[in-house]
Write an enzyme that holds these catalytic residues in place. Sequence first.
Site, PDB file in Angstrom:
ATOM      1  N   LYS A   1       0.839  -1.207   0.000  1.00 54.77           N
ATOM      2  CA  LYS A   1       0.000   0.000   0.000  1.00 54.77           C
ATOM      3  C   LYS A   1       0.874   1.258   0.000  1.00 54.77           C
ATOM      4  O   LYS A   1       1.961   1.260   0.563  1.00 54.77           O
ATOM      5  CB  LYS A   1      -0.879  -0.069   1.254  1.00 54.77           C
ATOM      6  CG  LYS A   1      -1.139   1.217   1.998  1.00 54.77           C
ATOM      7  CD  LYS A   1      -1.876   0.999   3.310  1.00 54.77           C
ATOM      8  CE  LYS A   1      -1.493   2.051   4.327  1.00 54.77           C
ATOM      9  NZ  LYS A   1      -2.091   1.888   5.644  1.00 54.77           N
TER      10      LYS A   1
ATOM     11  N   ASP B   1      -5.762  -5.503  11.222  1.00 55.14           N
ATOM     12  CA  ASP B   1      -5.039  -4.246  11.380  1.00 55.14           C
ATOM     13  C   ASP B   1      -5.214  -3.757  12.813  1.00 55.14           C
ATOM     14  O   ASP B   1      -6.094  -4.237  13.525  1.00 55.14           O
ATOM     15  CB  ASP B   1      -5.574  -3.207  10.380  1.00 55.14           C
ATOM     16  CG  ASP B   1      -4.491  -2.257   9.905  1.00 55.14           C
ATOM     17  OD1 ASP B   1      -3.414  -2.225  10.530  1.00 55.14           O
ATOM     18  OD2 ASP B   1      -4.725  -1.539   8.922  1.00 55.14           O
TER      19      ASP B   1
HETATM   20  C1  R5P Z   1      -1.033   1.794   9.395  1.00 55.87           C
HETATM   21  O1  R5P Z   1       0.133   1.718   9.731  1.00 55.87           O
HETATM   22  C2  R5P Z   1      -2.159   1.437  10.307  1.00 55.87           C
HETATM   23  O2  R5P Z   1      -1.897   0.231  10.923  1.00 55.87           O
HETATM   24  C3  R5P Z   1      -3.493   1.388   9.593  1.00 55.87           C
HETATM   25  O3  R5P Z   1      -3.395   0.459   8.533  1.00 55.87           O
HETATM   26  C4  R5P Z   1      -3.964   2.629   8.918  1.00 55.87           C
HETATM   27  O4  R5P Z   1      -3.075   3.623   8.795  1.00 55.87           O
HETATM   28  C5  R5P Z   1      -5.372   2.987   9.228  1.00 55.87           C
HETATM   29  O5  R5P Z   1      -5.660   4.283   8.820  1.00 55.87           O
HETATM   30  P1  R5P Z   1      -6.781   4.618   7.775  1.00 55.87           P
HETATM   31  O6  R5P Z   1      -8.040   3.987   8.253  1.00 55.87           O
HETATM   32  O7  R5P Z   1      -6.818   6.107   7.763  1.00 55.87           O
HETATM   33  O8  R5P Z   1      -6.330   4.067   6.443  1.00 55.87           O
END
Ligand code: R5P
Length: 299
Positions: free
Chosen positions: A188, A215
């Site tokens: 990503k 996550d």
């Molecule tokens: C990234 O390092 C985090 O673990 C999340 O994947 C992420 O940044 C979540 O943020 P959002 O919902 O804004 O994409």
Amino acid sequence: MQIFSGSTNKSLAQKIAKELDFPLGKVELSEFPNHELRIWVKEKKVDKEVAVVQSFAGDPNKAIIEFCLLVDALRRCGAHHIHAIIPWMGYCIQDKIFRPGEALSARVVADIIQAVKPTTIITVDLHNDSIQGFFSIPMVHLSATPLFIEYVKKNNSVDCVVAPDVGALKETTRIAHVLDLPLVIVNKKRDLKTGEVTIVSVSGEIMGKRALIMDDFISTGGTLVQTVNYLKDKGVKKTMVAVTHHLFVEGVQKKLAKSALDEFHITDTNEMPEEAKGTRLKPHIMSVSGIIAEALREL
Ligand code: R5P
């Protein structure tokens, strides 16, 4: 031990108090017309050992000040040992200086918390383990992943584990190993200015599979929406997301509801606001109250 709660996650504080059969202390939280906060502990007698529950969510700036005032008020009421339960440690995302000129915000917030001298901090799934190094008081760092692992084992509902970015790699590798499932890695990219997320590629076999995307938190929802939509386009049969902290940023629940997400699991480290309750996508919420109560018992 009395449990006291700030305003951000009263329902979790109630569950923890119930698990332990401890009373929930009375506190009046109010705001002056100039927006200064005011805390009033309304217990005649405050225990020597107490716990304070406050997630740094909703308005994290307000939540932090409210937490500090509550800890200070409790100390002035006679508490000697004050265990700070901060299920979601707001600002932990800003654990690095990403661009010259930025603050090391997670460190600043750690210093603010420590200024009111809690005895211990209990927290869940920090964005980065190394944030513990910003604190010089004892910290209990809990993980919510056993809750998700247990659910998946019971329901036998997954064929592969997906790391939505490199940051999630360490934990998802461990989970894939525990579940004896293959790991799929998403590449990503995030634009630091706009925050926009783009999925560049995916490594691993996904066609016709039921994918578990794990996550630590959801903020804008960009990572998850882009990931589930990309995976569905590439032939994934079912997308199941398990995330410890939903920050319930306004409008994000609606955004997730419009995505290709099939199953959504979160914990109650943050309280769901009314605005998020009405959406089509109802998250399955697993409570961290049991693991927090256990940690308090063991202190
Ligand atoms: C990234 O390092 C985090 O673990 C999340 O994947 C992420 O940044 C979540 O943020 P959002 O919902 O804004 O994409």
